[in-house]
Design a protein around this motif. Structure first.
Motif: not given
Length: 330
Positions: A60-69, A96-109, A119-123
């Protein structure tokens, strides 16, 4: 702490029957269902959400991935996404990924391990393979990742054209574009819209790259205005960038709009807080967030989509940085 066994004993039914009532799966007689519901209420039983998530592989959760809050554009999107998600019974997890590839990968996993429903991706820092490998419903917001992933974007190119036309129409003869990062679709499209107009109109121009950070925009604009003091118009690729432009103009003694006219892009509240107030190309931010959430929920609930690509219009909002009295143009 009340357990499912306590409920079964109180209702005089099996644990399996209680489970079927809770999960709304399988046959249960009306009498048994009522007994279970009454026992749940009397015993104040609360189902273990973690156990249910593990059992159903949903949350019942949606992930929202953003580059810079910290960029005010993204909280505006997040508000719309949260509003719509809640009306459909979903909660939103912000990453919040801070536009870092490693951070985005970690969050998605992590989101996948938590069994988020979508998941809604703005990155879009990762490869297409990485996104498809998630095997989770995805919507791309403010960018296009792939034709098989639903996308919601603004008409960035047309918005940039209207901004540039507006500057030229207000007498600007040497226009600078402080563009966003190369390779980022929204900033690339805004650059293309700007270049089309200045080339069609034969207007002197210069383009310089900055990110969407106010300090960086201020630094590059100050250097630009010192080197090219005859610049009389600037189209900034975001409202935050425009705020940096205005700070730089003030520091080198340029008056806005008398010596320098400025147009931003986004239409976030910061534009009305600046002095003078900022002329900007407003995006339909709330509508973008709301639409992307509905598209994601349709995918989660296996409802066919009418389209995989939605492009929303922009609107030129004229304020004091271009010295006009009219409010806006469509």
């Amino acid at each position: 702490m009340t357990t499912i066994r306590d409920v079964a004993k109180h209702a005089k039914v099996s644990v399996a029957t209680v489970s079927r009532v809770l999960n709304k799966k399988g046959y249960v007689s009306k009498e048994a269902e009522q007994a279970v519901l009454t026992s749940i209420k009397e015993l104040k039983y609360r189902p273990n959400s973690v156990a249910r998530t593990l059992y159903h592989k949903t949350s019942g959760m949606i992930g929202l991935v953003m580059p810079d809050i910290t960029n005010p554009f993204f909280p505006e999107l997040a508000r719309a996404i949260e509003d719509v998600a809640l009306t459909y019974g979903y909660t939103v997890v912000l990453c919040n990924t801070d536009e870092e590839v490693k951070k985005e990968k970690k969050y998605l996993e992590a989101l996948k391990q938590k069994y988020v429903d979508g998941i809604i991706l703005t990155t879009s820092s990762l490869s297409l393979h990485d996104y498809h490998q998630l095997d989770i419903p995805i919507v791309a917001l403010d960018r296009v990742i792939d034709e098989n992933i639903p996308s919601v974007v603004s008409n960035n190119k047309e918005g940039a054209r209207s901004a540039t036309d507006h500057l030229i129409g207000n007498g600007c003869e040497f226009i600078a574009h402080i563009r966003g990062p190369v390779g980022l679709a929204p900033s690339d499209d805004r650059f293309l819209g700007f270049k089309e107009v200045v080339e069609e109109r034969g207007t002197a121009n210069i383009v310089i790259e900055a990110d969407f950070q106010i300090d960086r925009a201020e630094t590059v604009t100050r250097e630009l205005l010192k080197k090219h003091p005859t610049i009389d118009g600037i189209f900034a690729s975001s409202d935050v960038t425009a705020a940096g432009v205005m700070k730089a103009a003030h520091s080198v003694g340029k008056r806005i709009p008398e010596d320098l006219k400025v147009v931003g892009f986004d239409g976030v509240p910061i534009g009305t807080m600046l002095v003078p107030s900022l002329t900007t190309v407003a995006q339909s931010i709330y509508e973008m967030g709301a639409l992307s959430t509905r598209l994601l929920i349709k995918q989660i609930e296996k409802i066919p989509l009418d389209s995989y690509y939605y492009e929303l219009p922009t609107n030129l909002v004229v304020r004091e940085t271009t010295n006009q009295t009219e409010e806006s143009h469509d």
